[in-house]
Design an enzyme around this catalytic site. Structure first.
Site, PDB file in Angstrom:
ATOM      1  N   CYS A   2      15.018  94.215  16.098  1.00 42.05           N
ATOM      2  CA  CYS A   2      15.367  92.826  16.369  1.00 42.05           C
ATOM      3  C   CYS A   2      16.729  92.842  17.051  1.00 42.05           C
ATOM      4  O   CYS A   2      17.348  93.880  17.198  1.00 42.05           O
ATOM      5  CB  CYS A   2      15.442  92.055  15.067  1.00 42.05           C
ATOM      6  SG  CYS A   2      14.060  92.393  13.975  1.00 42.05           S
ATOM      7  N   ARG A  27      14.423  93.501  22.792  1.00 46.01           N
ATOM      8  CA  ARG A  27      14.372  94.270  21.551  1.00 46.01           C
ATOM      9  C   ARG A  27      13.313  93.747  20.585  1.00 46.01           C
ATOM     10  O   ARG A  27      12.919  94.438  19.660  1.00 46.01           O
ATOM     11  CB  ARG A  27      15.736  94.214  20.862  1.00 46.01           C
ATOM     12  CG  ARG A  27      16.806  94.952  21.617  1.00 46.01           C
ATOM     13  CD  ARG A  27      18.066  94.965  20.829  1.00 46.01           C
ATOM     14  NE  ARG A  27      17.937  95.751  19.627  1.00 46.01           N
ATOM     15  CZ  ARG A  27      18.490  96.930  19.442  1.00 46.01           C
ATOM     16  NH1 ARG A  27      19.201  97.469  20.383  1.00 46.01           N
ATOM     17  NH2 ARG A  27      18.332  97.575  18.313  1.00 46.01           N
ATOM     18  N   TRP A  77      11.503  90.878  15.586  1.00 47.25           N
ATOM     19  CA  TRP A  77      10.242  91.625  15.735  1.00 47.25           C
ATOM     20  C   TRP A  77       9.779  91.847  14.305  1.00 47.25           C
ATOM     21  O   TRP A  77      10.382  92.608  13.551  1.00 47.25           O
ATOM     22  CB  TRP A  77      10.498  92.948  16.447  1.00 47.25           C
ATOM     23  CG  TRP A  77       9.247  93.690  16.803  1.00 47.25           C
ATOM     24  CD1 TRP A  77       8.527  93.571  17.957  1.00 47.25           C
ATOM     25  CD2 TRP A  77       8.588  94.695  16.026  1.00 47.25           C
ATOM     26  NE1 TRP A  77       7.448  94.431  17.930  1.00 47.25           N
ATOM     27  CE2 TRP A  77       7.465  95.128  16.758  1.00 47.25           C
ATOM     28  CE3 TRP A  77       8.825  95.256  14.774  1.00 47.25           C
ATOM     29  CZ2 TRP A  77       6.589  96.099  16.288  1.00 47.25           C
ATOM     30  CZ3 TRP A  77       7.951  96.224  14.300  1.00 47.25           C
ATOM     31  CH2 TRP A  77       6.842  96.642  15.067  1.00 47.25           C
ATOM     32  N   ASN A 103      19.026  93.036  10.869  1.00 47.01           N
ATOM     33  CA  ASN A 103      18.114  94.011  11.471  1.00 47.01           C
ATOM     34  C   ASN A 103      17.950  95.155  10.488  1.00 47.01           C
ATOM     35  O   ASN A 103      18.929  95.569   9.874  1.00 47.01           O
ATOM     36  CB  ASN A 103      18.717  94.619  12.753  1.00 47.01           C
ATOM     37  CG  ASN A 103      18.687  93.662  13.913  1.00 47.01           C
ATOM     38  OD1 ASN A 103      18.134  92.578  13.810  1.00 47.01           O
ATOM     39  ND2 ASN A 103      19.300  94.056  15.004  1.00 47.01           N
ATOM     40  N   GLY A 104      16.751  95.683  10.394  1.00 49.25           N
ATOM     41  CA  GLY A 104      16.532  96.819   9.490  1.00 49.25           C
ATOM     42  C   GLY A 104      15.517  96.457   8.429  1.00 49.25           C
ATOM     43  O   GLY A 104      14.800  95.460   8.546  1.00 49.25           O
ATOM     44  N   GLU A 484       2.151 109.900  30.958  1.00 54.94           N
ATOM     45  CA  GLU A 484       3.112 108.813  31.157  1.00 54.94           C
ATOM     46  C   GLU A 484       2.484 107.667  31.961  1.00 54.94           C
ATOM     47  O   GLU A 484       2.680 106.490  31.647  1.00 54.94           O
ATOM     48  CB  GLU A 484       4.366 109.373  31.851  1.00 54.94           C
ATOM     49  CG  GLU A 484       5.442 108.360  32.199  1.00 54.94           C
ATOM     50  CD  GLU A 484       5.982 107.590  31.004  1.00 54.94           C
ATOM     51  OE1 GLU A 484       5.695 107.947  29.852  1.00 54.94           O
ATOM     52  OE2 GLU A 484       6.690 106.584  31.228  1.00 54.94           O
ATOM     53  N   LYS A 488       2.030 103.771  30.662  1.00 53.40           N
ATOM     54  CA  LYS A 488       2.533 102.587  31.373  1.00 53.40           C
ATOM     55  C   LYS A 488       1.437 101.550  31.500  1.00 53.40           C
ATOM     56  O   LYS A 488       1.651 100.366  31.262  1.00 53.40           O
ATOM     57  CB  LYS A 488       3.018 102.945  32.779  1.00 53.40           C
ATOM     58  CG  LYS A 488       4.362 103.612  32.949  1.00 53.40           C
ATOM     59  CD  LYS A 488       5.536 102.869  32.434  1.00 53.40           C
ATOM     60  CE  LYS A 488       5.758 103.123  30.978  1.00 53.40           C
ATOM     61  NZ  LYS A 488       6.720 104.074  30.561  1.00 53.40           N
ATOM     62  N   GLU A 491       0.415  99.902  27.996  1.00 54.98           N
ATOM     63  CA  GLU A 491       1.383  99.054  27.305  1.00 54.98           C
ATOM     64  C   GLU A 491       1.634  97.717  27.989  1.00 54.98           C
ATOM     65  O   GLU A 491       1.915  96.737  27.316  1.00 54.98           O
ATOM     66  CB  GLU A 491       2.703  99.789  27.037  1.00 54.98           C
ATOM     67  CG  GLU A 491       3.540 100.104  28.243  1.00 54.98           C
ATOM     68  CD  GLU A 491       4.855 100.770  27.836  1.00 54.98           C
ATOM     69  OE1 GLU A 491       5.294 101.658  28.558  1.00 54.98           O
ATOM     70  OE2 GLU A 491       5.453 100.388  26.815  1.00 54.98           O
ATOM     71  N   HIS A 507     -14.513 118.567  27.915  1.00 54.42           N
ATOM     72  CA  HIS A 507     -14.681 118.942  26.508  1.00 54.42           C
ATOM     73  C   HIS A 507     -14.935 117.728  25.622  1.00 54.42           C
ATOM     74  O   HIS A 507     -14.567 117.717  24.462  1.00 54.42           O
ATOM     75  CB  HIS A 507     -13.458 119.731  26.033  1.00 54.42           C
ATOM     76  CG  HIS A 507     -13.294 121.019  26.782  1.00 54.42           C
ATOM     77  ND1 HIS A 507     -14.015 122.147  26.488  1.00 54.42           N
ATOM     78  CD2 HIS A 507     -12.541 121.327  27.868  1.00 54.42           C
ATOM     79  CE1 HIS A 507     -13.692 123.117  27.332  1.00 54.42           C
ATOM     80  NE2 HIS A 507     -12.800 122.634  28.187  1.00 54.42           N
ATOM     81  N   LYS A 606      11.702  97.049  22.438  1.00 63.53           N
ATOM     82  CA  LYS A 606      12.319  98.079  23.271  1.00 63.53           C
ATOM     83  C   LYS A 606      12.817  99.253  22.454  1.00 63.53           C
ATOM     84  O   LYS A 606      12.664 100.400  22.834  1.00 63.53           O
ATOM     85  CB  LYS A 606      13.475  97.454  24.051  1.00 63.53           C
ATOM     86  CG  LYS A 606      14.213  98.408  24.966  1.00 63.53           C
ATOM     87  CD  LYS A 606      13.371  98.766  26.160  1.00 63.53           C
ATOM     88  CE  LYS A 606      14.046  99.749  27.090  1.00 63.53           C
ATOM     89  NZ  LYS A 606      13.056 100.464  27.901  1.00 63.53           N
TER      90      LYS A 606
HETATM   91  C1  F6R Z   1       7.219 103.315  26.862  1.00 61.47           C
HETATM   92  C2  F6R Z   1       8.440 103.238  26.106  1.00 61.47           C
HETATM   93  C3  F6R Z   1       8.489 103.840  24.753  1.00 61.47           C
HETATM   94  C4  F6R Z   1       9.824 104.561  24.540  1.00 61.47           C
HETATM   95  C5  F6R Z   1       9.931 105.049  23.093  1.00 61.47           C
HETATM   96  C6  F6R Z   1      11.197 105.836  22.855  1.00 61.47           C
HETATM   97  O1  F6R Z   1       7.353 102.721  28.106  1.00 61.47           O
HETATM   98  O2  F6R Z   1       9.403 102.671  26.544  1.00 61.47           O
HETATM   99  O3  F6R Z   1       7.412 104.699  24.548  1.00 61.47           O
HETATM  100  O4  F6R Z   1       9.910 105.622  25.437  1.00 61.47           O
HETATM  101  O5  F6R Z   1       9.900 103.950  22.230  1.00 61.47           O
HETATM  102  O6  F6R Z   1      12.331 105.072  23.112  1.00 61.47           O
HETATM  103  P1  F6R Z   1      13.732 105.743  23.312  1.00 61.47           P
HETATM  104  O7  F6R Z   1      13.678 106.567  24.548  1.00 61.47           O
HETATM  105  O8  F6R Z   1      14.697 104.617  23.411  1.00 61.47           O
HETATM  106  O9  F6R Z   1      13.977 106.607  22.117  1.00 61.47           O
END
Ligand code: F6R
Length: 611
Positions: A2, A27, A77, A103-104, A484, A488, A491, A507, A606
């Site tokens: 959050c 966030r 969140w 937060n937490g 990756e 993308k 998500e 497989h 985030k």
């Molecule tokens: C995907 C994405 C997440 C972050 C993951 C780690 O687009 O953004 O998978 O890569 O949550 O986040 P960080 O790098 O901040 O530890």
């Protein structure tokens, strides 16, 4: 996950807090709220949904936008309790004199709630956080900081909190344990936040709280203490991001802006770190002598999501370029799996935000086991960067979109720099080093040429926007790139997408293929090209539509599919970078065509600061 914003000073508080929450919305964004302390009373507004919903509520209250004094705000969140207005923060005590944002996770909240309910305390929400405000009200004996400290001593779990009370106007008490808090030092005003983004328009001077710190923040001073009320000193740090870096500018979404920022972000990540003459890299933050480097016998990389995918590329680089045995751990497993860490093991946590709970736990475990730890983080002063003690910053600038783009590519660029350094320290010759330096220096231009193809990629994306499943396949260094690319897409567009090694398709998963199940094939790797062409044919034989990333000038793959994106020719180590940029654009345009929320996809946050 959050976000917290707080302000004390002469300015009108509500608009400033709303602006701060908007900068924090990446966030977490299922509900939001604020509390203002003015005229000897607390003004509270909360709303389910995004910050704009809260803004509407605030605007509907005559005079609220003009109030001065101090205030705290939160974007949530949900962890405990549904994302409703009632569960949104701030939470107030029964007498409406104290307000808390948190937060937490309070792990013993059920026990604390039972204890408080036994004393006839009435709870309004389903959250774990609400216990905090009641504990503070109960502990208050004329000093807010002491009351907060007394309450926190009863709590097990993690917190970053901000508290205000009508009994002490002009004061925000803030504290941290496991969830970041940063204090922004202004001129006649001070701010509190869970990360630097809301502070950027007002100040570049900040204090990062350590775990166990608690602070009384007034407009003209900050009193820093530990939980036992003993004064502590913390360094004043400077943020070098300017406010516009965290704004969308002419772009419709942060994600698109950040995709287009990648040539510059990578230039910043490598600037001053390449030694073209000696074919080596210069990484001062590493703080390891050539002798220390020579003693590294193994590398373990830990990260989550995109950062783990970058780590998988690191594995190719460290083994191939430097000849060091490397493994990649999902950070969430690291401390539970009891990995073998010897004194000469180099552990590399990778985290854009520097706050991801699992990666932080991996850092702590690695330090406990005596490893040499070197973190790759983007956010300066973040918890992982500070606790690791040494590392390499990405210099990507603020990444606001939830989907990582420039965070990922700068991580990969920095891993290449580190592999180059370790390689030159071992088996890589000067001329091979010089060649790799040239390849790394060329990356921003390679990415530019992919960005120029945005209109073509958009056109292809529109044709595939309505499918429900996707495979992404690649081999060698393009295999992590495929993972990756698939991440993308899923998500932000909510299309089910799987990244697979191209050879693995046979497989099992190939049984899913038909005319409605397209495949994105990374066929721009010169080394594995014949093999991937075979894999594309296997897909086409099952009628699966194929989008192919091909090396510029390719004709063979072109003859198999009409949906082709050209990637400039480059070495296999470099190829993942422009390829991932093409897939970021593809995912972006698919999500736009599907009408999805780009920067804040559903259910995501985030920075994942809970396990
Ligand atoms: C995907 C994405 C997440 C972050 C993951 C780690 O687009 O953004 O998978 O890569 O949550 O986040 P960080 O790098 O901040 O530890």
């Amino acid at each position: 996950m959050c976000g917290i914003a707080g302000y004390v000073g002469k300015k009108a508080v509500a608009p400033l807090l709303i602006e701060g929450l908007k900068r924090l919305e990446y966030r977490g964004y299922d509900s939001a709220g604020l509390a203002l302390n003015a005229n000897n009373q607390l003004y509270l507004e909360k709303a389910a949904g995004k910050v704009v919903e809260l803004e509407k509520c605030v605007n509907a209250q005559p005079g609220l936008n003009e109030l001065t004094g101090c205030g705290i705000a939160h974007t949530r969140w949900a962890t405990h309790g549904r994302p409703t207005a009632v569960n949104a923060h701030p939470h107030l005590d029964g007498s409406n004199r104290f307000a808390v944002v948190h937060n937490g996770i309070i792990e013993n909240y059920q026990e604390l709630r039972r204890y408080l309910e036994g004393k006839n305390v009435h709870f309004r929400s389903e959250t774990d956080s609400e216990v905090l405000v009641h504990l503070i009200a109960e502990a208050y004996e004329g000093n807010l900081l002491s009351a907060v400290a007394a309450a926190l001593k009863q709590v097990k779990g993690t917190y970053g909190i901000a508290v205000i009370s009508t009994l002490e106007p002009g004061l925000i008490v803030t504290a941290r344990n496991g969830s970041p808090i940063v204090i922004g030092l202004g001129n006649g005003e001070n701010l509190v936040a869970s990360d630097v983004s809301p502070l950027l328009p007002y100040t570049s001077k900040v204090i990062y709280l350590n775990d166990g710190d608690i602070a009384a923040v007034y407009a003209d001073k900050v009193d820093l203490r530990n939980i036992n009320n003993m004064p502590v000193e913390r360094e004043v740090a400077r943020i070098d991001w300017d406010a516009s870096a965290a704004e969308k500018g002419r772009y419709e979404h942060f994600m698109l802006k950040e995709i287009f920022e990648q040539p510059e972000a990578i230039s910043n990540a490598i600037r001053g770190r390449l030694d073209a003459e000696n074919g080596c890299s210069i990484l001062n933050g590493l703080n390891l002598t050539p002798r220390d480097l020579a003693q590294i016998s193994r590398i373990v990389i830990a990260g989550c999501g995109s950062s783990m995918h970058a780590g998988l590329l690191g594995e190719y680089y460290f083994e191939d370029i430097a000849g060091i045995s490397t493994s990649v751990e999902q950070a969430a497993e690291f401390r539970y799996r009891n990995p073998i860490i010897e004194p000469n093991t180099l552990v590399i946590p990778i985290s854009q935000s520097g706050e991801t709970a699992d990666t932080l736990a991996a850092v702590r475990e690695a330090i406990r086991k005596g490893a040499v730890v070197t973190a790759l983080c983007n956010v300066v002063g973040s918890t992982i960067a500070r606790e690791a003690g040494r590392g390499i910053y990405l210099h990507a600038g603020p990444e606001m979109s939830v989907a990582s783009t420039k965070g990922f590519t700068t991580q990969v660029a920095v891993l290449l720099l580190l592999a180059l350094l370790l390689g030159r320290n071992r088996r890589l010759s000067r001329s091979e080093g010089i060649e790799l330096v040239k390849q790394i220096e060329a990356v921003p231009d390679l990415i530019r040429s992919v960005l120029e193809q945005a209109p073509l990629i958009e056109e292809i994306a529109k044709r595939y926007a309505q499918v429900e499943n996707f495979f992404y396949i690649g081999r060698g260094c393009l295999y992590p790139a495929a993972l990756e690319g698939a991440l993308k897409l899923k998500e932000i567009s909510y299309i089910h997408a799987e990244g697979y090694h191209a050879a693995e398709l046979k497989h099992g998963p190939i049984s899913l293929l038909d005319e409605n199940h397209p495949v994105l094939a990374l066929a721009n790797d010169v080394l594995g090209k014949d093999k991937i062409i075979g894999n594309i044919q296997e897909c086409r034989a099952r009628k699966a539509p194929v989008i192919a990333l091909v090396a510029q000038g390719d004709t063979r793959v072109r003859s198999m599919t009409q949906d082709v994106i050209e990637i400039p020719q480059c070495s296999r180590f470099i190829a993942p970078l422009p390829s991932v940029v093409a897939m970021q654009l593809f995912a972006y345009y698919v999500a736009v065509a599907r009408g999805c929320e780009i920067d804040q996809p559903r259910n995501l946050a985030k920075s994942v600061t809970v396990e």
